[in-house]
Design a protein around this motif. Structure first.
Motif, mmCIF file in Angstrom:
data_model
loop_
_atom_site.group_PDB
_atom_site.id
_atom_site.type_symbol
_atom_site.label_atom_id
_atom_site.label_comp_id
_atom_site.label_asym_id
_atom_site.label_seq_id
_atom_site.Cartn_x
_atom_site.Cartn_y
_atom_site.Cartn_z
ATOM 1 N N PRO A 85 -99.089 -12.211 77.390
ATOM 2 C CA PRO A 85 -98.268 -11.271 78.172
ATOM 3 C C PRO A 85 -96.833 -11.754 78.348
ATOM 4 O O PRO A 85 -96.545 -12.942 78.279
ATOM 5 N N GLN A 86 -95.955 -10.803 78.566
ATOM 6 C CA GLN A 86 -94.544 -11.081 78.780
ATOM 7 C C GLN A 86 -94.177 -10.738 80.223
ATOM 8 O O GLN A 86 -94.914 -10.039 80.919
ATOM 9 N N LEU A 87 -93.043 -11.218 80.664
ATOM 10 C CA LEU A 87 -92.552 -10.936 82.010
ATOM 11 C C LEU A 87 -91.207 -10.235 81.911
ATOM 12 O O LEU A 87 -90.418 -10.488 81.004
ATOM 13 N N ALA A 128 -96.617 -2.019 76.918
ATOM 14 C CA ALA A 128 -96.879 -1.331 78.187
ATOM 15 C C ALA A 128 -96.683 -2.329 79.317
ATOM 16 O O ALA A 128 -97.078 -3.497 79.205
ATOM 17 N N THR A 129 -96.059 -1.875 80.402
ATOM 18 C CA THR A 129 -95.723 -2.753 81.519
ATOM 19 C C THR A 129 -96.265 -2.194 82.827
ATOM 20 O O THR A 129 -96.110 -1.002 83.112
ATOM 21 N N ALA A 180 -90.307 -6.223 89.236
ATOM 22 C CA ALA A 180 -90.835 -7.274 88.367
ATOM 23 C C ALA A 180 -92.101 -6.731 87.733
ATOM 24 O O ALA A 180 -92.853 -5.967 88.361
ATOM 25 N N GLY A 181 -92.336 -7.103 86.471
ATOM 26 C CA GLY A 181 -93.489 -6.547 85.778
ATOM 27 C C GLY A 181 -94.110 -7.499 84.787
ATOM 28 O O GLY A 181 -93.489 -8.473 84.348
ATOM 29 N N VAL A 182 -95.361 -7.210 84.454
ATOM 30 C CA VAL A 182 -96.090 -7.919 83.411
ATOM 31 C C VAL A 182 -96.247 -6.976 82.233
ATOM 32 O O VAL A 182 -96.741 -5.848 82.394
ATOM 33 N N THR A 183 -95.802 -7.408 81.065
ATOM 34 C CA THR A 183 -95.780 -6.567 79.867
ATOM 35 C C THR A 183 -96.852 -7.035 78.869
ATOM 36 O O THR A 183 -96.988 -8.235 78.618
ATOM 37 N N PHE A 184 -97.549 -6.056 78.322
ATOM 38 C CA PHE A 184 -98.598 -6.338 77.332
ATOM 39 C C PHE A 184 -98.194 -5.741 75.994
ATOM 40 O O PHE A 184 -98.072 -4.517 75.872
ATOM 41 N N PRO A 185 -97.953 -6.580 74.972
ATOM 42 C CA PRO A 185 -97.615 -6.048 73.641
ATOM 43 C C PRO A 185 -98.785 -5.230 73.087
ATOM 44 O O PRO A 185 -99.950 -5.547 73.303
#
Length: 238
Positions: free
Chosen positions: A183-185, A49-50, A230-235
């Motif tokens: 978290p991912q970018l 989810a981002t 631009a976003g922050v992604t949470f596995p």
């Protein structure tokens, strides 16, 4: 009605051509590295989810009633479906303002208000990694295509114009930074394509012999509108 198919067809062909060219290049780039020194690492494309934000660069339309460019925010959900591919669903909104025109007024006084308006975009589509199920120095570029709806959920204005709810198509390019943990970018450039439709009164001449639009063949107009986010992604569920 021929114009209804021009943008989506050409856009899809461009993405397919880029994918066909880049996938073999990405695969061949791994040759020549020892496993422990390779810049490539295996990565499982699962669910995520981002939270994202950015800028929606809405292009002017022939009648000048499109929303002004503005910031946007939204959410995105991705799920891997095998190999380098994943499906996504996305919702973004962009608060802005637009012109309200009264067609019977002379050109000098035709714009009577610039009320606030919010563009809502909801879509789903396919995302394909250009490096397969691997990252390159923790980076994973991809291409994507999608379709959905665009709406401002507003009634017709005093000049008879209504954006309404309509189909919107899109294609785009993504770059994700995928660390081993946390978290991912991600960065995205998405081109949304939708159509404006104008009422008959936009072609009627006012007292000064001018009209909002003069060519009745331009009752409908496609516009491409780039969104940069631009976003922050949470596995999820790892």
């Amino acid at each position: 009605m021929r114009s209804m198919h021009v943008f989506p067809v050409r856009s899809g062909a461009a993405v397919a051509a880029a994918l066909a060219f880049l996938l073999p290049v990405a695969g061949s780039a791994q040759v020549g590295y020892l496993p422990e020194k390779s810049p490539y690492e295996d990565f499982k494309i699962g669910q995520s989810a981002t939270l994202l934000g950015g800028w929606l660069a809405v292009r002017p339309d022939p009648a000048n009633v499109a929303p002004a460019p503005s910031w946007l925010a939204g959410v995105r959900y991705d799920i891997g479906v095998g190999g380098p591919a994943s499906l996504f669903a996305r919702y973004v909104f962009s608060p802005s303002e637009r012109n309200v025109l009264v067609p019977t007024n002379p050109r000098a006084t035709r714009v009577v208000a610039t009320p606030g308006t919010t563009t809502h975009l909801i879509d789903a589509g396919l995302d394909v990694s250009l490096t397969g199920r691997k990252t390159w120095r923790h980076l994973m570029p991809s291409v994507n295509v999608g379709a959905g709806l665009a709406s401002d959920f507003a009634r017709a204005d005093t000049g008879g114009y209504q954006f309404g709810t309509k189909f919107a198509f899109n294609y785009g390019f993504s770059l994700r930074y995928l660390p081993r943990r946390g978290p991912q970018l991600r960065l995205d450039a998405v081109n949304y394509l939708w159509q404006y439709q104008y009422p008959d009164r936009y072609f009627v001449k006012a007292a000064d012999t001018t009209s909002i639009l003069t060519d009745t063949r331009r009752r409908e107009a496609w516009r491409a509108n780039w969104a940069l986010t631009a976003g922050v992604t949470f596995p999820l569920f790892r």
